[in-house]
Motif scaffolding. Sequence first.
Motif, PDB file in Angstrom:
ATOM      1  N   ARG A 129       0.584  -1.175  -0.087  1.00 25.86           N
ATOM      2  CA  ARG A 129      -0.039   0.406   0.377  1.00 25.86           C
ATOM      3  C   ARG A 129       0.926   1.282   0.173  1.00 25.86           C
ATOM      4  NH1 ARG A 129      -5.833  -0.819   1.940  1.00 25.86           N
ATOM      5  NH2 ARG A 129      -5.598  -3.173   2.772  1.00 25.86           N
ATOM      6  N   VAL A 130       0.534   2.247  -0.539  1.00 27.75           N
ATOM      7  CA  VAL A 130       2.009   3.516  -0.808  1.00 27.75           C
ATOM      8  C   VAL A 130       1.304   4.194   0.092  1.00 27.75           C
ATOM      9  CG1 VAL A 130       1.668   5.475  -2.242  1.00 27.75           C
ATOM     10  CG2 VAL A 130       0.837   3.686  -3.413  1.00 27.75           C
ATOM     11  N   ARG A 131       0.301   4.238   0.999  1.00 30.93           N
ATOM     12  CA  ARG A 131       0.213   4.376   2.218  1.00 30.93           C
ATOM     13  C   ARG A 131       1.528   4.805   3.343  1.00 30.93           C
ATOM     14  NH1 ARG A 131      -5.032   2.990   2.519  1.00 30.93           N
ATOM     15  NH2 ARG A 131      -5.141   1.157   4.118  1.00 30.93           N
ATOM     16  N   ASP A 132       1.293   3.661   3.613  1.00 33.30           N
ATOM     17  CA  ASP A 132       2.290   2.290   4.491  1.00 33.30           C
ATOM     18  C   ASP A 132       3.766   2.876   4.111  1.00 33.30           C
ATOM     19  OD1 ASP A 132       0.549   0.987   5.539  1.00 33.30           O
ATOM     20  OD2 ASP A 132       0.353  -0.328   4.433  1.00 33.30           O
ATOM     21  N   HIS A 133       4.335   3.624   3.159  1.00 30.55           N
ATOM     22  CA  HIS A 133       5.559   4.033   3.092  1.00 30.55           C
ATOM     23  C   HIS A 133       5.324   5.131   2.999  1.00 30.55           C
ATOM     24  CE1 HIS A 133       6.908   0.044   1.782  1.00 30.55           C
ATOM     25  NE2 HIS A 133       5.758  -0.154   1.389  1.00 30.55           N
ATOM     26  N   PRO A 134       6.041   5.853   3.685  1.00 33.42           N
ATOM     27  CA  PRO A 134       5.425   7.672   3.990  1.00 33.42           C
ATOM     28  C   PRO A 134       5.972   8.857   3.281  1.00 33.42           C
ATOM     29  CG  PRO A 134       6.235   7.062   6.476  1.00 33.42           C
ATOM     30  CD  PRO A 134       6.582   5.815   5.146  1.00 33.42           C
ATOM     31  N   ASP A 135       7.148   8.474   2.255  1.00 35.17           N
ATOM     32  CA  ASP A 135       7.764   8.722   1.025  1.00 35.17           C
ATOM     33  C   ASP A 135       6.714   8.864  -0.188  1.00 35.17           C
ATOM     34  OD1 ASP A 135       9.354   9.743   3.291  1.00 35.17           O
ATOM     35  OD2 ASP A 135      11.390   8.403   2.373  1.00 35.17           O
ATOM     36  N   PHE A 178      -7.332  -5.761  -1.829  1.00 33.95           N
ATOM     37  CA  PHE A 178      -7.271  -4.396  -1.391  1.00 33.95           C
ATOM     38  C   PHE A 178      -9.313  -4.062  -2.331  1.00 33.95           C
ATOM     39  CE2 PHE A 178      -2.895  -5.346  -1.924  1.00 33.95           C
ATOM     40  CZ  PHE A 178      -2.648  -5.638  -0.761  1.00 33.95           C
ATOM     41  N   PRO A 179      -9.734  -4.715  -1.511  1.00 32.96           N
ATOM     42  CA  PRO A 179     -10.970  -4.376  -2.428  1.00 32.96           C
ATOM     43  C   PRO A 179     -11.982  -3.016  -2.517  1.00 32.96           C
ATOM     44  CG  PRO A 179     -11.665  -5.177  -0.705  1.00 32.96           C
ATOM     45  CD  PRO A 179     -10.118  -5.438  -0.208  1.00 32.96           C
ATOM     46  N   GLU A 180     -11.266  -2.110  -1.531  1.00 36.34           N
ATOM     47  CA  GLU A 180     -10.863  -0.674  -1.070  1.00 36.34           C
ATOM     48  C   GLU A 180     -10.195   0.346  -2.243  1.00 36.34           C
ATOM     49  OE1 GLU A 180      -7.559  -1.105   0.598  1.00 36.34           O
ATOM     50  OE2 GLU A 180      -9.279  -2.078   0.282  1.00 36.34           O
ATOM     51  N   ALA A 181      -9.272  -0.025  -3.191  1.00 34.19           N
ATOM     52  CA  ALA A 181      -8.092   0.237  -3.963  1.00 34.19           C
ATOM     53  C   ALA A 181      -8.868   0.750  -5.360  1.00 34.19           C
ATOM     54  CB  ALA A 181      -7.171  -0.856  -3.653  1.00 34.19           C
ATOM     55  N   GLY A 182      -8.124   2.141  -5.796  1.00 37.85           N
ATOM     56  CA  GLY A 182      -8.851   3.041  -6.023  1.00 37.85           C
ATOM     57  C   GLY A 182      -8.380   2.830  -7.710  1.00 37.85           C
ATOM     58  N   SER A 183      -7.011   2.974  -7.259  1.00 37.27           N
ATOM     59  CA  SER A 183      -5.662   2.945  -8.166  1.00 37.27           C
ATOM     60  C   SER A 183      -4.658   1.547  -7.815  1.00 37.27           C
ATOM     61  CB  SER A 183      -5.412   3.887  -8.677  1.00 37.27           C
ATOM     62  OG  SER A 183      -4.813   4.242  -7.316  1.00 37.27           O
TER      63      SER A 183
END
Length: 234
Positions: A129-135, A178-183
Amino acid sequence: MTTRLVVANRGHEYDGVVRDGESWADAARRTCGSAHAEPVPVDLSGEVKRFAIDHDLVVLLRPMTRGDLPVVTQWREQPHLRRWWAADGEPSLEAVTEAYGPRIDGMTPTRMWVVEANGRSVGFVQDYRVRDHPDFPLLTPDPDAVGVDYAIGEPEWVGRGLGVRLLWAWMLRARQRFPEAGSFFAAPDHRNAASLRVLEKAGFVEGTWFDEPQRDGSVATAVGCSLDVARVLG
């Protein structure tokens, strides 16, 4: 504007269109008219979205285990991978185990997968998940996107269309995980024309270019590529 598509199956081509609110994948399934055959993308980058039903090749993903690390090390040693993974250091078994072992054990947000073609291990995928990596959220307009990196390890499978197939197999699995992922999001080196073309064929769209710090202290220019999950997969 109507989106057209073609599904090839055993020497025949079936023309179709994408209906309002329908994904490209669902439209391809409806067009081929078979509940027992799964169309896979050939090239989704053009005005006409091209799919095919491949009766000879089955591509699947399975979770990577520590027992896979010796062959992953061999893949990382291949010349066609060394160029793009050089910043991670020499691909010794110790270095690969140090990098991938915690991911395999579930100690980091990144997960590792082995790609199998007709039952043979031929490459690997890592996702997060992109949000799991702060940068990372600064690199994509969607911080809730799922990021992916992939590699074809076996040289004889390079240039045979496997890249699009393995990405599709990953995409179908990621949509369930990740059913909530839009992209979905990938960011290959800007010089890696082959990878950029594979992503384009799989339905990704190029976006922002950015400089990405590497583990060895160097900086690589990457191209952010995003896939609209609803439009492509439904």
